[in-house]
Design a protein around this motif. Sequence first.
Motif, short mmCIF file in Angstrom:
data_model
loop_
_atom_site.label_atom_id
_atom_site.label_comp_id
_atom_site.label_asym_id
_atom_site.label_seq_id
_atom_site.Cartn_x
_atom_site.Cartn_y
_atom_site.Cartn_z
N GLY A 1 13.34 10.25 92.18
CA GLY A 1 12.79 10.98 93.31
C GLY A 1 12.92 12.49 93.21
N LYS A 2 13.14 12.99 92.01
CA LYS A 2 13.28 14.43 91.82
C LYS A 2 11.93 15.10 91.52
CE LYS A 2 17.76 14.21 92.19
NZ LYS A 2 18.45 14.76 93.38
N ALA A 3 10.94 14.30 91.23
CA ALA A 3 9.61 14.84 90.95
C ALA A 3 8.55 13.88 91.48
CB ALA A 3 9.42 15.05 89.45
N ALA A 4 7.44 14.44 91.90
CA ALA A 4 6.36 13.62 92.48
C ALA A 4 5.43 13.06 91.42
CB ALA A 4 5.56 14.46 93.48
N MET A 5 5.50 13.63 90.20
CA MET A 5 4.61 13.18 89.14
C MET A 5 5.35 13.12 87.82
SD MET A 5 1.01 15.12 90.07
CE MET A 5 1.75 16.71 90.50
N SER A 6 4.77 12.39 86.87
CA SER A 6 5.35 12.27 85.55
C SER A 6 4.25 11.94 84.55
CB SER A 6 6.42 11.16 85.54
OG SER A 6 7.09 11.10 84.30
N ILE A 7 4.45 12.33 83.30
CA ILE A 7 3.49 12.02 82.24
C ILE A 7 4.09 10.90 81.39
CG2 ILE A 7 2.25 12.89 80.22
CD1 ILE A 7 2.27 15.64 81.47
N MET B 1 10.52 15.00 74.58
CA MET B 1 9.83 13.96 75.29
C MET B 1 10.23 13.99 76.75
SD MET B 1 9.74 9.85 74.54
CE MET B 1 8.37 9.59 73.48
N HIS B 2 9.44 13.33 77.57
CA HIS B 2 9.72 13.33 78.99
C HIS B 2 11.10 12.73 79.25
CE1 HIS B 2 8.30 13.96 82.98
NE2 HIS B 2 8.65 12.75 83.34
N SER B 3 11.80 13.27 80.23
CA SER B 3 13.21 12.91 80.44
C SER B 3 13.35 11.62 81.21
CB SER B 3 13.92 14.04 81.18
OG SER B 3 13.24 14.34 82.38
N ILE C 1 -0.99 10.56 84.14
CA ILE C 1 -0.20 11.12 85.24
C ILE C 1 0.18 10.01 86.20
CG2 ILE C 1 -0.14 12.72 87.19
CD1 ILE C 1 -0.24 14.19 84.58
N PHE C 2 1.45 9.67 86.25
CA PHE C 2 1.96 8.80 87.32
C PHE C 2 2.28 9.69 88.52
CE2 PHE C 2 3.68 4.43 86.06
CZ PHE C 2 2.70 4.24 85.09
N TYR C 3 1.92 9.24 89.72
CA TYR C 3 2.24 10.02 90.90
C TYR C 3 2.84 9.11 91.98
CZ TYR C 3 -2.09 8.25 93.03
OH TYR C 3 -3.07 7.43 93.54
N ASN C 4 3.72 9.69 92.79
CA ASN C 4 4.42 8.98 93.85
C ASN C 4 3.56 9.00 95.11
OD1 ASN C 4 6.17 8.47 96.12
ND2 ASN C 4 7.92 8.77 94.76
N LYS C 5 3.01 7.86 95.47
CA LYS C 5 2.10 7.79 96.62
C LYS C 5 2.79 8.19 97.92
CE LYS C 5 -1.10 4.26 94.85
NZ LYS C 5 -1.74 2.94 95.13
N ASP C 6 4.03 7.81 98.07
CA ASP C 6 4.75 8.14 99.30
C ASP C 6 4.95 9.64 99.44
OD1 ASP C 6 4.87 5.43 99.83
OD2 ASP C 6 6.89 5.20 99.01
N MET C 7 5.28 10.31 98.35
CA MET C 7 5.44 11.76 98.40
C MET C 7 4.11 12.45 98.67
SD MET C 7 8.19 12.64 95.37
CE MET C 7 9.92 12.19 95.53
N PHE C 8 3.06 11.93 98.09
CA PHE C 8 1.74 12.52 98.33
C PHE C 8 1.36 12.39 99.80
CE2 PHE C 8 1.39 13.28 93.99
CZ PHE C 8 0.19 13.87 93.67
N ALA C 9 1.60 11.24 100.37
CA ALA C 9 1.29 11.03 101.79
C ALA C 9 2.12 11.98 102.66
CB ALA C 9 1.55 9.58 102.18
N TYR D 1 8.12 17.17 86.28
CA TYR D 1 9.36 17.61 85.65
C TYR D 1 9.42 17.21 84.18
CZ TYR D 1 14.30 19.08 86.28
OH TYR D 1 15.51 19.75 86.24
N PRO D 2 8.49 17.75 83.35
CA PRO D 2 8.61 17.47 81.92
C PRO D 2 9.87 18.11 81.37
CG PRO D 2 6.94 19.13 82.31
CD PRO D 2 7.37 18.64 83.66
N SER D 3 10.43 17.54 80.36
CA SER D 3 11.66 18.09 79.82
C SER D 3 11.42 19.49 79.28
CB SER D 3 12.21 17.20 78.70
OG SER D 3 13.35 17.81 78.13
N PRO D 4 12.24 20.47 79.67
CA PRO D 4 12.07 21.84 79.19
C PRO D 4 12.83 22.12 77.89
CG PRO D 4 13.77 21.81 80.85
CD PRO D 4 13.30 20.37 80.70
N THR D 5 13.42 21.11 77.29
CA THR D 5 14.27 21.33 76.12
C THR D 5 13.43 21.52 74.86
OG1 THR D 5 14.56 18.94 75.87
CG2 THR D 5 16.24 20.14 77.12
#
Length: 434
Positions: A274-280, A1-3, A162-170, A205-209
């Motif tokens: 703040g390690k990734a701009a998007m998340s599921i 699952m997502h971390s 998909i959640f996305y970070n608006k500040d990072m996108f800008a 950054y989906p979990s790679p495990t």
Amino acid sequence: MHSTARTRRVLAATAASAAVILALGACSSGGGAAGAATTAHGPITIWYSNNATEIAWGKQMVTAWNADHPNETVTAQEIPAGKSSEEVIGAAITAGNAPCLVYNTAPVAVPQFQKQGGLVDLSSFSDGDSYIKARSGDTATQYESTDGKFYQMPWKSNPVMIFYNKDMFAKAGLDPENPKLATYDEFLTASRALVSSGAAANAIYPSPTSEFYQSWFDFYPLYAAETGGKQLVEDGKATFTGDEGAKVADFWKTMYTEGLANKELYQGDSFADGKAAMSIVGPWAVPVYKDKVNWGAVPVPTSAGTSADKTYTFSDAKNVGMYTACKNQGTAWDVLKFSTSEAQDGQLLSLTGQMPIRSDLTTTYPDYFAANPAYVAFGDQAARTVEVPNVSNSVEVWQTFRDAYSKSVIFGQGDIASTLGGAADKINTLVSSK
């Protein structure tokens, strides 16, 4: 699952208990209603999840029921601590002391609990099928067991987007209010801009495990969208070896190959930190990220850019099981209907922000969605969700897929088509085994 923190609380230990679930399943088989118990009435016990909002929902539901049913009182508690909910429930089935109802029953575990003889066949109640289908509509069919009966009440979903970070996108020069993320090409273009500009260390950054459930938060949502609502297994056969599965796998391989998604485990919440701009993630994340990230949400991408109103995703549902140790199953059924009534589903929505599995969700609760616009997209998305297939050896099926996916897609070892093809053959055998 997502971390994420929530992920670790809810499912991180599930893989560790998978072997326990499988071992317990060898103890017995069968299931269903226990004769006179289905009409017996009297006090019952229930378990609910141990997160704060669901505890609040459970307490008010029990109070409301008990006020009007002094001879059929409900005693409720949080699900006991253990490596995972699935392990705790499986052990209770084996010991014969499971409660009447568990409001934290994972669909992936239902085939095994059924095999143990632990679940009551809800279709055995005179209005069982009609009630479930009237409440959940066509979505209910995904929760039927292979014998065509219901051993779980479809209850609540957390449709992932998909959640996305608006500040990072800008910062990356992307439109934060109308991001182009609908197609794979658009998603890759945005991801490259995010990383190359330095706006984000990782696009996503989906979990790679390798835990069996991790594919529910990378491959499976996109596969559901790409196929228009197809499950990983249908009609006893794996479905993911066709063109749609190949497109999803190739998309993710590109993300990893280009360094847009990280292959190393991150112990925290990559999106919140703040390690990734998007998340599921699903609607549970709205309050979690409220004061941490300036976020937006869009449907998961498809190769051609399916419109939002036709895009499917993974449900991330938890359901309610009735367990055969229950002596007063007549009361348990009445409580189950009461707790999934329009009024109580409204309480669940208001208190937890999770989506009751109802066919008429947004039209039934227009005031809630008007007052809580952050949840509108999830309410709409809840009408188009795909569940894990209800098949034999469900956990092993997902582990087989995850192993092949991790090897070929995430770590680039071997040919994707042949690796996933081999997994499909193994899965077909697992599904056909009892």
